[in-house]
Design an enzyme around this catalytic site. Structure first.
Site, PDB file in Angstrom:
ATOM      1  N   PRO A   2       9.557  43.391 -36.803  1.00 37.57           N
ATOM      2  CA  PRO A   2       8.827  43.316 -35.755  1.00 37.57           C
ATOM      3  C   PRO A   2       8.597  44.905 -35.208  1.00 37.57           C
ATOM      4  O   PRO A   2       9.456  45.950 -35.224  1.00 37.57           O
ATOM      5  CB  PRO A   2       9.836  42.952 -34.585  1.00 37.57           C
ATOM      6  CG  PRO A   2      10.657  41.989 -35.626  1.00 37.57           C
ATOM      7  CD  PRO A   2      10.748  42.777 -36.624  1.00 37.57           C
ATOM      8  N   GLU A   3       7.465  44.998 -34.720  1.00 35.49           N
ATOM      9  CA  GLU A   3       6.876  46.495 -34.243  1.00 35.49           C
ATOM     10  C   GLU A   3       6.469  46.356 -32.880  1.00 35.49           C
ATOM     11  O   GLU A   3       6.763  45.239 -32.474  1.00 35.49           O
ATOM     12  CB  GLU A   3       5.731  47.135 -35.262  1.00 35.49           C
ATOM     13  CG  GLU A   3       6.291  47.273 -36.572  1.00 35.49           C
ATOM     14  CD  GLU A   3       5.097  47.841 -37.480  1.00 35.49           C
ATOM     15  OE1 GLU A   3       4.172  48.549 -36.969  1.00 35.49           O
ATOM     16  OE2 GLU A   3       5.052  47.560 -38.742  1.00 35.49           O
ATOM     17  N   ARG A 113      19.167  38.443 -41.684  1.00 33.92           N
ATOM     18  CA  ARG A 113      19.610  39.652 -42.309  1.00 33.92           C
ATOM     19  C   ARG A 113      20.778  40.327 -41.475  1.00 33.92           C
ATOM     20  O   ARG A 113      21.466  41.078 -42.039  1.00 33.92           O
ATOM     21  CB  ARG A 113      18.341  40.713 -42.423  1.00 33.92           C
ATOM     22  CG  ARG A 113      17.418  40.291 -43.234  1.00 33.92           C
ATOM     23  CD  ARG A 113      17.620  40.135 -44.662  1.00 33.92           C
ATOM     24  NE  ARG A 113      17.976  41.373 -45.271  1.00 33.92           N
ATOM     25  CZ  ARG A 113      17.139  42.300 -45.754  1.00 33.92           C
ATOM     26  NH1 ARG A 113      15.908  42.213 -45.534  1.00 33.92           N
ATOM     27  NH2 ARG A 113      17.342  43.559 -46.123  1.00 33.92           N
TER      28      ARG A 113
END
Ligand SMILES: [Zn+2]
Length: 278
Positions: A2-3, A113
């Site tokens: 995500p940016e 993750r």
């Protein structure tokens, strides 16, 4: 990963649903490390009974602001997801934390993750974000003059400088590659070699790709979703990111796209539209 557009999409999808709600309980899953060094007990003691005043964003960080000035600082990192669910629903896949609200809704954090964190932080920590991050690229303080000044001081490659959060807060690999393509600039150019007109093009390109990413509710390749589980559509509109390895044709000139590794990051580009010798 995500940016800015993805984090902003999550923020905008949640803020009206959680603002004014009181936190009544925390529920952790098997991975309590999601709460960072403070741990479960201290985090619970700090947030229970607090009311959520706002959900803000700074760069790639979400800040859930609480009524005592503290906040929950959330970084989604690679695969983090923040999602609002009615209580009673089964846990999300890879759910590590649920923040139970006084109306029965649960703000849940899931992360395959496990790189992301939800940290209860002091007002000072929240304020210190401004010292660690460059200007918000969609705010007025982000100008071509700012970029020109940062580029002049750097000996590094253009792509690496763009990923430095002190230069542009919230930019990551996807939107940096797209911005460089749009500006016609090679990712391996020396940052200090950019001319004034090139800096203008880069500034406009960064703003444009981020705005479009938000309009399309983020880029979803695998795990990204908004605060209600919906995928974004911006992946349909990318010109170079993810397309260089297969040598897909450039959408502008038709030549095969390429990948070069800059500062450890794959950089998808068109060698013809983004020549290295300028
Ligand atoms: Zn091209």
């Amino acid at each position: 990963m995500p940016e800015l557009p993805e984090v902003e999409t999550v923020r905008a999808s949640l803020v009206d649903r959680v603002r004014g709600r009181r936190i009544v309980e925390l529920r952790t899953g098997a991975f309590e490390g999601v709460l960072g060094p403070l741990g479960v007990d201290a985090t619970r003691a700090g947030v229970l009974g607090r009311t959520i005043l706002d959900v803000a964003r700074r760069g790639k960080y979400l800040v859930v602001a609480l009524d005592d000035g503290t906040g929950l600082l959330i970084h989604l990192r690679m695969t983090g997801r923040l999602q609002l669910e009615p209580g009673g629903r089964p846990p999300l896949r890879f759910e590590h934390l649920a923040i139970l609200l006084d109306n029965g809704d649960e703000l849940r954090y899931a992360d395959q993750r496990k790189f992301g964190r939800v940290l209860h932080v002091t007002p000072e920590t929240i304020a210190s974000l401004d010292g660690k991050l460059g200007p918000e690229p969609l705010d007025e303080g982000f100008t071509s003059g700012w970029i020109a000044d940062r580029m002049r001081r750097r000996t590094g490659r253009l792509k690496s400088v763009l990923l430095d959060q002190r230069v542009v807060a919230g930019l990551g690999n996807i939107y940096a590659d797209e911005a460089l393509f749009r500006a016609g600039l090679h990712p391996e150019r020396k940052a200090s070699s950019l001319g004034a007109e090139e800096v203008e093009r880069l500034h406009a390109a960064i703003v444009d790709v981020l705005r479009e990413g938000i309009d399309n509710r983020g880029t979803t390749f695998s795990s990204f979703a908004d605060g209600h589980g919906a995928s974004g559509t911006n992946q349909q509109y990318l010109h170079v990111y993810g397309r260089g390895r297969s040598g897909s044709p450039c959408t502008r000139c038709g030549q095969p796209l390429s990948v070069v590794v800059v500062g450890g990051r794959s950089s998808h580009h068109c060698g013809s539209c983004q020549p290295i010798d300028q």
